[in-house]
Every structure is written in C-alpha cells, then in structure tokens.
Write a protein that holds these residues in place. Structure first.
Motif, PDB file in Angstrom:
ATOM      1  N   LEU A  65       1.057  -1.438   0.098  1.00 17.07           N
ATOM      2  CA  LEU A  65       0.092   0.002   0.294  1.00 17.07           C
ATOM      3  C   LEU A  65       0.457   0.851   0.103  1.00 17.07           C
ATOM      4  O   LEU A  65       2.023   1.364   0.584  1.00 17.07           O
ATOM      5  CB  LEU A  65      -1.156  -0.237   0.909  1.00 17.07           C
ATOM      6  CG  LEU A  65      -2.017  -0.973   1.257  1.00 17.07           C
ATOM      7  CD1 LEU A  65      -3.053  -1.517   2.568  1.00 17.07           C
ATOM      8  CD2 LEU A  65      -2.975  -1.091   0.476  1.00 17.07           C
ATOM      9  N   PRO A  66       0.213   2.029  -1.061  1.00 14.79           N
ATOM     10  CA  PRO A  66       1.564   3.367  -0.395  1.00 14.79           C
ATOM     11  C   PRO A  66       1.086   4.757   0.434  1.00 14.79           C
ATOM     12  O   PRO A  66      -0.107   4.870   0.928  1.00 14.79           O
ATOM     13  CB  PRO A  66       0.890   3.622  -2.135  1.00 14.79           C
ATOM     14  CG  PRO A  66      -0.752   3.850  -1.864  1.00 14.79           C
ATOM     15  CD  PRO A  66      -0.840   2.669  -1.797  1.00 14.79           C
ATOM     16  N   PHE A  67       2.069   4.906   0.888  1.00 17.98           N
ATOM     17  CA  PHE A  67       1.311   5.477   2.057  1.00 17.98           C
ATOM     18  C   PHE A  67       2.234   7.476   1.926  1.00 17.98           C
ATOM     19  O   PHE A  67       3.635   7.326   1.052  1.00 17.98           O
ATOM     20  CB  PHE A  67       2.202   5.734   3.950  1.00 17.98           C
ATOM     21  CG  PHE A  67       1.468   4.056   3.656  1.00 17.98           C
ATOM     22  CD1 PHE A  67       0.855   4.868   5.253  1.00 17.98           C
ATOM     23  CD2 PHE A  67       2.444   3.132   3.659  1.00 17.98           C
ATOM     24  CE1 PHE A  67      -0.005   3.001   5.569  1.00 17.98           C
ATOM     25  CE2 PHE A  67       0.800   1.857   4.342  1.00 17.98           C
ATOM     26  CZ  PHE A  67       0.605   2.012   5.720  1.00 17.98           C
ATOM     27  N   PRO A  68       1.465   8.785   1.962  1.00 17.78           N
ATOM     28  CA  PRO A  68       1.442   9.883   2.136  1.00 17.78           C
ATOM     29  C   PRO A  68       3.349   9.928   2.884  1.00 17.78           C
ATOM     30  O   PRO A  68       3.553   9.682   3.740  1.00 17.78           O
ATOM     31  CB  PRO A  68       0.893  10.336   3.233  1.00 17.78           C
ATOM     32  CG  PRO A  68      -0.189   9.605   2.928  1.00 17.78           C
ATOM     33  CD  PRO A  68      -0.239   8.201   3.046  1.00 17.78           C
ATOM     34  N   SER A  69       4.388  10.837   1.774  1.00 12.42           N
ATOM     35  CA  SER A  69       5.185  11.354   2.494  1.00 12.42           C
ATOM     36  C   SER A  69       5.735  11.402   3.995  1.00 12.42           C
ATOM     37  O   SER A  69       6.777  10.739   4.488  1.00 12.42           O
ATOM     38  CB  SER A  69       5.932  11.994   1.416  1.00 12.42           C
ATOM     39  OG  SER A  69       6.023  11.703  -0.059  1.00 12.42           O
ATOM     40  N   PRO A  70       4.732  12.261   4.698  1.00 14.65           N
ATOM     41  CA  PRO A  70       4.763  12.779   5.774  1.00 14.65           C
ATOM     42  C   PRO A  70       4.743  11.644   6.798  1.00 14.65           C
ATOM     43  O   PRO A  70       5.484  11.555   7.343  1.00 14.65           O
ATOM     44  CB  PRO A  70       3.595  14.051   5.599  1.00 14.65           C
ATOM     45  CG  PRO A  70       3.247  14.385   4.821  1.00 14.65           C
ATOM     46  CD  PRO A  70       4.171  13.692   3.363  1.00 14.65           C
ATOM     47  N   VAL A  71       3.642  10.494   5.951  1.00 12.68           N
ATOM     48  CA  VAL A  71       3.180   9.627   7.176  1.00 12.68           C
ATOM     49  C   VAL A  71       5.459   8.785   7.574  1.00 12.68           C
ATOM     50  O   VAL A  71       5.258   8.488   8.316  1.00 12.68           O
ATOM     51  CB  VAL A  71       2.390   8.673   6.570  1.00 12.68           C
ATOM     52  CG1 VAL A  71       2.433   7.749   7.562  1.00 12.68           C
ATOM     53  CG2 VAL A  71       1.307   8.963   7.131  1.00 12.68           C
TER      54      VAL A  71
ATOM     55  N   ASN B  37       7.782  10.368   6.344  1.00 14.27           N
ATOM     56  CA  ASN B  37       8.984  10.426   7.081  1.00 14.27           C
ATOM     57  C   ASN B  37       8.894  10.407   8.655  1.00 14.27           C
ATOM     58  O   ASN B  37       9.394   9.985   9.258  1.00 14.27           O
ATOM     59  CB  ASN B  37       9.227  11.989   6.742  1.00 14.27           C
ATOM     60  CG  ASN B  37       9.242  12.095   5.023  1.00 14.27           C
ATOM     61  OD1 ASN B  37      10.046  11.587   4.835  1.00 14.27           O
ATOM     62  ND2 ASN B  37       9.133  13.502   4.730  1.00 14.27           N
ATOM     63  N   VAL B  38       8.015  10.614   9.524  1.00 14.97           N
ATOM     64  CA  VAL B  38       7.582  10.519  10.587  1.00 14.97           C
ATOM     65  C   VAL B  38       7.798   9.159  11.409  1.00 14.97           C
ATOM     66  O   VAL B  38       8.499   9.652  12.487  1.00 14.97           O
ATOM     67  CB  VAL B  38       6.267  11.560  11.415  1.00 14.97           C
ATOM     68  CG1 VAL B  38       5.564  10.668  12.693  1.00 14.97           C
ATOM     69  CG2 VAL B  38       5.630  12.297  10.848  1.00 14.97           C
ATOM     70  N   VAL B  39       6.964   8.718  10.839  1.00 16.63           N
ATOM     71  CA  VAL B  39       7.616   6.864  11.135  1.00 16.63           C
ATOM     72  C   VAL B  39       9.412   6.243  10.740  1.00 16.63           C
ATOM     73  O   VAL B  39       9.681   6.291  12.431  1.00 16.63           O
ATOM     74  CB  VAL B  39       7.116   5.820   9.860  1.00 16.63           C
ATOM     75  CG1 VAL B  39       7.125   4.045  10.740  1.00 16.63           C
ATOM     76  CG2 VAL B  39       5.837   5.449  10.079  1.00 16.63           C
ATOM     77  N   GLY B  40       9.622   7.216  10.125  1.00 12.89           N
ATOM     78  CA  GLY B  40      10.711   6.780  10.077  1.00 12.89           C
ATOM     79  C   GLY B  40      12.049   7.209  10.765  1.00 12.89           C
ATOM     80  O   GLY B  40      13.212   7.207  11.420  1.00 12.89           O
ATOM     81  N   TYR B  41      11.599   8.901  11.383  1.00 15.66           N
ATOM     82  CA  TYR B  41      12.363   9.517  12.351  1.00 15.66           C
ATOM     83  C   TYR B  41      12.390   8.923  14.023  1.00 15.66           C
ATOM     84  O   TYR B  41      12.966   8.949  14.422  1.00 15.66           O
ATOM     85  CB  TYR B  41      11.141  11.381  12.321  1.00 15.66           C
ATOM     86  CG  TYR B  41      11.731  12.020  11.707  1.00 15.66           C
ATOM     87  CD1 TYR B  41      13.183  11.782  10.221  1.00 15.66           C
ATOM     88  CD2 TYR B  41      10.586  12.812  10.811  1.00 15.66           C
ATOM     89  CE1 TYR B  41      12.948  12.636   9.320  1.00 15.66           C
ATOM     90  CE2 TYR B  41      10.797  13.785  10.081  1.00 15.66           C
ATOM     91  CZ  TYR B  41      11.837  13.927   8.745  1.00 15.66           C
ATOM     92  OH  TYR B  41      12.598  14.697   7.929  1.00 15.66           O
ATOM     93  N   ILE B  42      11.100   9.003  13.932  1.00 16.93           N
ATOM     94  CA  ILE B  42      10.706   8.186  14.949  1.00 16.93           C
ATOM     95  C   ILE B  42      11.766   6.952  15.747  1.00 16.93           C
ATOM     96  O   ILE B  42      12.110   6.052  16.486  1.00 16.93           O
ATOM     97  CB  ILE B  42       9.121   7.644  15.605  1.00 16.93           C
ATOM     98  CG1 ILE B  42       8.282   9.234  15.397  1.00 16.93           C
ATOM     99  CG2 ILE B  42       8.902   6.599  17.169  1.00 16.93           C
ATOM    100  CD1 ILE B  42       6.789   8.869  15.749  1.00 16.93           C
TER     101      ILE B  42
END
Length: 307
Positions: free
Chosen positions: A183-189, A191-196
């Motif tokens: 499934l595609p996810f929006p870039s902000p989502v 990014n937040v998952v990656g940052y945390i």
C-alpha cells in the motif's frame, strides 16, 4: 571484504556508547531515566523502526523468492536458540544467565551493522533479503526472546496471550501484511515513522554506554566466559551452520546474507530487554561491547573462510 564499512560502523557504535558512558558519569542519565527510556525504546521507537523497514523498501520480489527467504529466516531463528542453549552450557554459565546467553547467541545486530555491511558487500538486492529476515527477527525477539531474557530472574515472564498483543509483535505482523499489500503511504507519514524509528539505534547505544559506565573496567574485561562465547558465537557457529545451509539453500545471495547475519555481534536489544525484565544488564552490555569490538576481526575471518 570492505573493511572500511566495518570500521565506520564500529567507530560510530563506540562513539555512541562513549557518549552514553559520559552522560551517565555526568549524571544526565540516571537509573530511573534509563528505565523510562528503555520503555520508550521497546514500546515506541523499535516498533516504528520495524514498520519503517517495510515502508522504505524500494523493490518487491516474486512470491516464491519471498517465501523462500522467510522460510530460511524462520528456520534460522528456530535452531539458533538450540545452539545458544548448548553454548551457555559449554561455557558453564550460571543458571540465571543461560537465557541471556541464549538470547545473545540468537539475536545479532542486524539493524545497525547488518544493513550497511550487507549493502556494501553484496548490493541492494541483498538489503531486501535482509529486510525480510529482519521481520522474522523482530517477531522472534519480541516473543520467545523476552522469555529467554527473563528466565532465571525474579521477574520471569511466562507465555501468555497478552505477549502477542505487545507493540513489537503487532507491528512485526503488520509489517509483513504491509509488505504483501504494498500500500502507498503519504510522504509525511513515512517520514514521521522513519524519524521516530531512527531514534532506536542512537538511544539504545547510549543506554549500552550508560550500563558500561556503571561497571568497573576490570569487571568488564575479567569475565572469562565472554571470550569463549565470542569464539563460539562469532566464528565456530557461522562456520558450522554455513555448510548445513548449503545443503538446503541453493540461492547464493541468500546463503551469503545468512552467513554475514550469523557473524554479526550481539544486538543492542539485549541491553534494552535486560533492563526492562530485570535480567543481568551488565552482562548484556559486556556482550554488546566486546562482540562488537571483536567483530572487526571475526567478520572478515568468517567471510574469508566461507566465501
């Protein structure tokens, strides 16, 4: 063998541990702070790191290839505890430490050392293989890994249904579903998952350094069991299992990925779970520190002998 990659990862790890060591000695990282930080890592940042490993995948493989890799990973994490049990007895580990030694044998530092090392040595396709291995790693670590860590101490965990509802287990399963669903996810989502999730490695290594700071240098170096443990885990175990894998796995890239993962040092999650479940966190910290230090010699040696 790209020794530069190993050196870079080792230097980064030791600098992070050194920072944790200094922060503990200066009083910025206290015992209470470390326990709270451990809960944050286990219940938030590590689960986010699991999801991030799937959301940032750049390729998908045929179903048969994926199932082959997952089957190899399941097999690996089923047999490694048996070898861990054997190693703990060969080095005459006290009963209270056997579960932790088994955990340290089974779970290696795939997240921080495995991905960049395999990428440099074997290429981007091998990184994809490693990501699939990592799904089973997380599923195993958050289930029977906790039972191993807690065995032999006062807060001994027992198998129970609620363990399957922990953030680590749930998000490991979700990661597998997301992989197949693509499934595609929006870039902000993303990014937040990656940052945390990206907080996991630096914070975990700070905790490891803080644990080392609570020990005396003599205490860390005179633990004679760690030295045969390193030889057994990081040299003899990969050398013994590689020919066995060759009998059943005919994908050369998968064989090479499996070999390097077997040769990696102890995962820093050993320290996190030891703090959370009141195991011997000093032993876990020694294991992470000394196996990481020795990997500069053991990984090239194993790869040279097998590949």
């Amino acid at each position: 063998m790209n020794i530069q990659v190993i050196l870079y990862q080792l230097i980064t790890l030791f600098l992070l541990m050194g920072a944790g060591f200094i922060l503990f000695r200066l009083g910025f990282m206290t015992e209470d702070f470390n326990r709270a930080l451990t809960k944050l890592l286990i219940n938030v940042t590590m689960p986010f790191l699991i999801i991030d490993s799937v959301l940032t995948l750049e390729q998908r493989a045929p179903l048969f290839t994926v199932l082959t890799i997952l089957a190899a990973a399941v097999f690996l994490y089923l047999i490694l505890p048996l070898f861990g049990w054997l190693i703990s007895r060969l080095i005459a580990a006290p009963k209270s430490q056997r579960g932790l030694y088994t955990y340290m044998t089974t779970f290696s530092n795939v997240g921080f050392m495995g991905f960049p090392l395999i990428s440099a040595l074997l290429g981007t396709e091998a990184v994809f293989y490693t990501a699939l291995f990592n799904m089973i790693f997380n599923l195993s670590s958050f289930s029977y890994g906790i039972l191993l860590i807690s065995s032999g101490n006062e807060k001994k965990e027992k198998p129970r249904l609620s363990m399957l509802l922990s953030p680590g287990i749930l998000l490991s399963l979700l990661a597998i579903v997301l992989y197949f669903a693509a499934l595609p996810f929006p870039s902000p989502v993303v990014n937040v998952v990656g940052y945390i999730g990206g907080l996991t490695t630096p914070l975990a290594m700070l905790l490891t350094g803080a644990s080392i700071a609570s020990m005396k240098l003599k205490e860390m170096l005179r633990d004679w069991r760690m030295y045969p443990f390193i030889v057994l885990k990081q040299i003899l175990l990969p050398l013994c299992l590689y020919p066995l894998f060759c009998l059943f796995i005919h994908d050369e890239l998968l064989l090479n990925v499996s070999l390097i993962m077997l040769s990696l040092p102890v995962a820093n999650s050993a320290v996190l779970f030891s703090i959370e479940y009141q195991a011997d966190q000093n032993l876990a910290a020694r294991g992470v520190f000394l196996t990481t230090l020795c990997s500069i010699v053991t990984i090239p040696l194993v790869v040279y002998l097998c590949l």
